[in-house]
Scaffold this active site. Structure first.
Site, mmCIF file in Angstrom:
data_model
loop_
_atom_site.group_PDB
_atom_site.id
_atom_site.type_symbol
_atom_site.label_atom_id
_atom_site.label_comp_id
_atom_site.label_asym_id
_atom_site.label_seq_id
_atom_site.Cartn_x
_atom_site.Cartn_y
_atom_site.Cartn_z
ATOM 1 N N LYS A 51 -16.162 -4.205 11.656
ATOM 2 C CA LYS A 51 -16.871 -3.868 10.535
ATOM 3 C C LYS A 51 -17.941 -4.934 10.478
ATOM 4 C CE LYS A 51 -16.059 -1.076 7.027
ATOM 5 N NZ LYS A 51 -15.239 0.443 7.291
ATOM 6 N N ASP A 103 -20.504 3.002 5.508
ATOM 7 C CA ASP A 103 -19.361 2.467 4.750
ATOM 8 C C ASP A 103 -20.113 2.786 3.445
ATOM 9 O OD1 ASP A 103 -16.418 1.627 4.670
ATOM 10 O OD2 ASP A 103 -17.605 0.528 3.228
HETATM 11 N N1 GLU Z 1 -16.271 3.103 7.190
HETATM 12 C C1 GLU Z 1 -15.505 4.207 7.358
HETATM 13 C C2 GLU Z 1 -14.118 3.578 7.539
HETATM 14 O O1 GLU Z 1 -13.824 2.864 6.498
HETATM 15 C C3 GLU Z 1 -15.715 4.833 8.760
HETATM 16 C C4 GLU Z 1 -16.021 3.979 9.821
HETATM 17 C C5 GLU Z 1 -16.542 4.760 11.212
HETATM 18 O O2 GLU Z 1 -16.578 5.827 11.160
HETATM 19 O O3 GLU Z 1 -16.783 4.082 12.250
HETATM 20 O O4 GLU Z 1 -13.178 3.788 8.230
#
Ligand code: GLU
Length: 446
Positions: free
Chosen positions: A126, A166
């Site tokens: 992340k 996100d």
């Molecule tokens: N931010 C999204 C999550 O919390 C998607 C992450 C992604 O698609 O890599 O899962």
């Protein structure tokens, strides 16, 4: 927590001071692992749990940029590459003023197990920044994204680390970042980011996937309880990407979504949220939610401040942000007869709220299971990029729905097998953990 797990959690607290959200996410996982460590001493012997709580790599960098007035602005960028046992690090980027290392680490930690649950070959990571896109011009957002990527590009790649969106990062931001990555590397490496536009390597359904997936998950819970979404009253918190498409799918499956919110307050609309109007207000005008109530007329009222969870409902879908649904809100939901809570956001329910809900017999689905549809569809986008193909909306959506059904069933089966029938929390944590732990065992001490 048992005598094997408590010292591991104490070590997490000591090594990561001040990172409350990360502590919360690790505690919640470790609390589920008691039956696992009893059955599998090999995990403790190889220090799997200690290693899983320590990111493989944490990158923090300066992001300077110039605003429209010619002033130099300064932000901090993060990428936490948490675990790559199952595949390249995968997870979104969050741009929000509340971002600091503890938020990125909690999100990265959750992502490891969420990604494992999808059954796709993706590790967990992340990133993000304390940059606030609110009130910034497109040109400012572009300059920020370019500066952010000018550092990030050296750490990512289609086989290394694949960021996505996100909170605060949508199609616009992914576009500016992909453009800068392409320019610096001189490579059209589509699989380096997901959430791209359809004409330049994106996947149909990715925009809708997190919200749709959460509703599909809720639908499976209702099926297991012998009922359905049809004719139910749903409350959704938030009004961003996840909330918007949760509202759309819930309405398509026969529910009436009577309320949604943003950080300024909430709207109640007994006739059902008008999605086209909501999209116009939030996506096009980037305005606050009171504008929705103003334009909607008689059926809608705006409540400034206040808690959207005061609105009576059968099903609650928290789709805003972490710790938005607390103990008092959970008690209100129970009093009003709510039977299902599925997390569209990451960790929106506090641990006390989860306790209140589960003690009252409410089916509670944690985000790492219920909101996995977003990242699962990102993995489908990576598959399309790798084969230079693009799939139809219907085919991609059927893959998303199958994935949500599979995750749901796997949670229930695992919860059963480990003596906690009906617990989606235990099922998600144990199933996700075992998959990653077994891969780590096989790969040796690295
Ligand atoms: N931010 C999204 C999550 O919390 C998607 C992450 C992604 O698609 O890599 O899962």
């Amino acid at each position: 927590m048992n005598e094997t797990l408590q010292p591991i959690f104490d070590e997490v607290l000591a090594r990561n001071p001040g990172e409350d959200e990360f502590h919360q996410a690790t505690r919640e996982l470790l609390e589920s692992l008691d039956p696992v460590v009893r059955l599998h001493p090999e995990y403790a012997d190889a220090a799997i749990i200690r290693r899983i709580c320590e990111p493989e790599r944490q990158i923090i960098f300066r992001v300077p940029w110039v605003d429209d007035n010619g002033q130099v602005q300064l932000n901090r960028g993060f990428r936490v590459e948490f675990n790559s046992a199952l595949g390249p690090y995968k997870g979104g980027l969050r741009f929000h003023p509340s971002v600091y290392l503890g938020i990125i680490k909690f999100l990265g930690f959750e992502q490891i197990f969420k990604n494992a649950l999808t059954g796709m070959p993706i590790g967990g990571g992340k990133g993000g920044s304390d940059f606030d896109p609110k009130g910034r011009s497109d040109a400012e957002v572009m300059r920020f994204c370019q500066s952010f990527m000018t550092e990030l590009y050296r750490h990512i790649g289609e086989h290394t680390d694949v960021p996505a969106g996100d909170i605060g990062v949508g199609g616009r931001e992914i576009g500016y970042m992909f453009g800068q990555y392409k320019r610096i590397t001189n490579r059209y490496e589509s699989g380096v980011l997901t959430g791209k536009g359809i004409s330049w390597g994106g996947s149909l359904v990715r925009t809708e996937a997190t919200g749709y997936g959460t509703v599909y998950f809720a639908q499976e819970i209702l099926k297991a309880r012998g009922t359905s979404l049809d004719g139910t009253k749903v409350v959704v918190s938030g009004s961003g990407n996840v909330a918007t498409y949760a509202i759309e799918k819930a309405a398509a499956l026969g529910a009436t979504v009577v309320a949604c919110s943003d950080s300024s307050g909430y709207v109640v609309d007994e006739a059902g949220i008008d999605l086209e109007l909501l999209k116009e207000v939030k996506e096009v005008q980037r305005a606050r939610i009171d504008t929705y109530a103003e334009k909607r007329g008689d059926s809608a009222t705006f409540v400034a401040g206040g808690s959207v969870w005061d609105v009576p409902c059968d099903i609650a879908l928290p789709c805003a942000t972490q710790n938005e649904l607390d103990e008092a809100a959970a008690a209100t939901l129970v009093r009003n007869g709510c039977t299902v809570v599925a997390e569209g956001a990451n960790m929106p329910c506090t641990p006390e709220a989860v306790r209140v809900l589960t003690e009252a017999g409410v089916s509670f689905a944690p985000g790492k299971a219920a909101n996995a549809g977003g990242v699962a569809t990102s993995a489908l986008e990576m598959q399309q990029n790798a084969s230079r193909d693009s799939w139809s909306f219907d085919y991609t959506e059927s893959r998303l729905q199958e994935t949500m059904v599979r995750i749901h069933d796997r949670c229930l089966e695992t919860a059963d097998a480990y003596g906690q029938p009906g617990s989606y929390v235990a099922g998600a944590n144990i199933a996700g953990f075992i998959q990653v732990a077994d891969a780590m065992l096989a790969l040796g001490v690295i």
